[in-house]
Design an enzyme around this catalytic site. Structure first.
Site, short mmCIF file in Angstrom:
data_model
loop_
_atom_site.label_atom_id
_atom_site.label_comp_id
_atom_site.label_asym_id
_atom_site.label_seq_id
_atom_site.Cartn_x
_atom_site.Cartn_y
_atom_site.Cartn_z
N ILE A 107 87.27 -4.16 -36.04
CA ILE A 107 85.98 -3.63 -35.60
C ILE A 107 85.38 -4.55 -34.55
CG2 ILE A 107 84.75 -4.76 -37.54
CD1 ILE A 107 82.89 -2.30 -37.63
N CYS A 108 84.70 -3.94 -33.59
CA CYS A 108 83.93 -4.67 -32.58
C CYS A 108 84.83 -5.64 -31.80
CB CYS A 108 82.75 -5.37 -33.26
SG CYS A 108 81.53 -6.07 -32.13
N GLY A 109 84.46 -6.90 -31.74
CA GLY A 109 85.20 -7.88 -30.94
C GLY A 109 86.64 -8.06 -31.36
N THR A 111 88.69 -5.72 -31.90
CA THR A 111 89.50 -4.75 -31.16
C THR A 111 89.93 -5.35 -29.81
OG1 THR A 111 87.58 -3.67 -30.13
CG2 THR A 111 88.34 -2.80 -32.24
N ALA A 160 87.13 0.35 -34.83
CA ALA A 160 85.75 0.82 -34.82
C ALA A 160 84.90 0.03 -33.84
CB ALA A 160 85.14 0.73 -36.23
#
Length: 212
Positions: A107-109, A111, A160
């Protein structure tokens, strides 16, 4: 039994893990006969880390201690420190997870960290909006597989955005199969809308004796 490895690093975004960790650890809404779940925090060292919210976490184990099998799951939260070279080891481990059929949830960073080594170049995924991965991961080549949704599940890879934690949790729980279908839909609807009718549907969907 599922083993859920949660990678912890300084500035970890607490809220992104809240829904999924609470439900997998407590098992409060698990269906009858659901497989057991064990959560372990993983670090690049045993040194305590501090989350973005100021909580201190001492990792349970090291990256080398992780066992990779199809029932292993790796959760990679967002953080402001993913660019540190020392985190390359867990991303290489994520590649191993994916190749062996284990599940990786980023999720977030996190990815962006996957994008840096090409793990998002050939399969559906999402991140923090169109253009984000190009901006932070110069080698990223997965534009044609990008889906502009809060969370995207593609088999054993679930990605995400920073605002997709609830849907991400739903897709992870669905992947593990630990909730009944009605329970999962009611759970998601309740936390997404706050409408009491979904809470009552959630309670009514639970196995007898598991209403608390």
């Amino acid at each position: 039994m599922f083993t859920i490895y949660v990678y912890v690093l300084d500035t970890l975004a607490d809220w992104e893990l809240g829904y999924v960790m609470a439900e997998l650890n407590s098992g409060r809404f698990f269906k009858e006969g659901a497989p057991c779940v064990s959560l372990k925090t993983v670090g690049d060292s045993k040194k305590p880390i501090q989350t973005m919210g100021g909580l201190t976490i001492v990792p349970d184990c090291l990256i080398d201690d992780m066992v990779v099998r199809e029932t292993s799951v790796l959760l990679l939260p967002g953080a402001n420190t993913w660019n540190a070279p020392k985190h390359g080891a867990i991303i290489q481990k994520a590649s191993e997870f994916l190749s062996l059929g284990a599940t990786v949830c980023a999720i977030c960073g996190a990815t962006a960290a996957l994008a840096n080594i090409g793990l998002l170049d050939h399969r559906p995924h999402t991140s923090n909006g169109p253009g984000f991965l190009e901006m932070v991961s110069p080698g990223y080549q997965g534009q044609s597989f990008y889906i502009d949704e809060p969370s995207v599940a593609d088999g054993n890879l679930i990605t995400a955005s920073s605002t997709g934690a609830l849907l991400w949790a739903k897709q992870i729980i669905e992947r593990l199969g630990v909730f009944g279908a009605e329970t999962l839909e009611a759970w998601y609807a309740y936390f997404r809308t706050g409408e009491p009718k979904h809470f009552f549907a959630l309670m009514q969907s639970l196995p007898s004796g598991n209403e608390n």
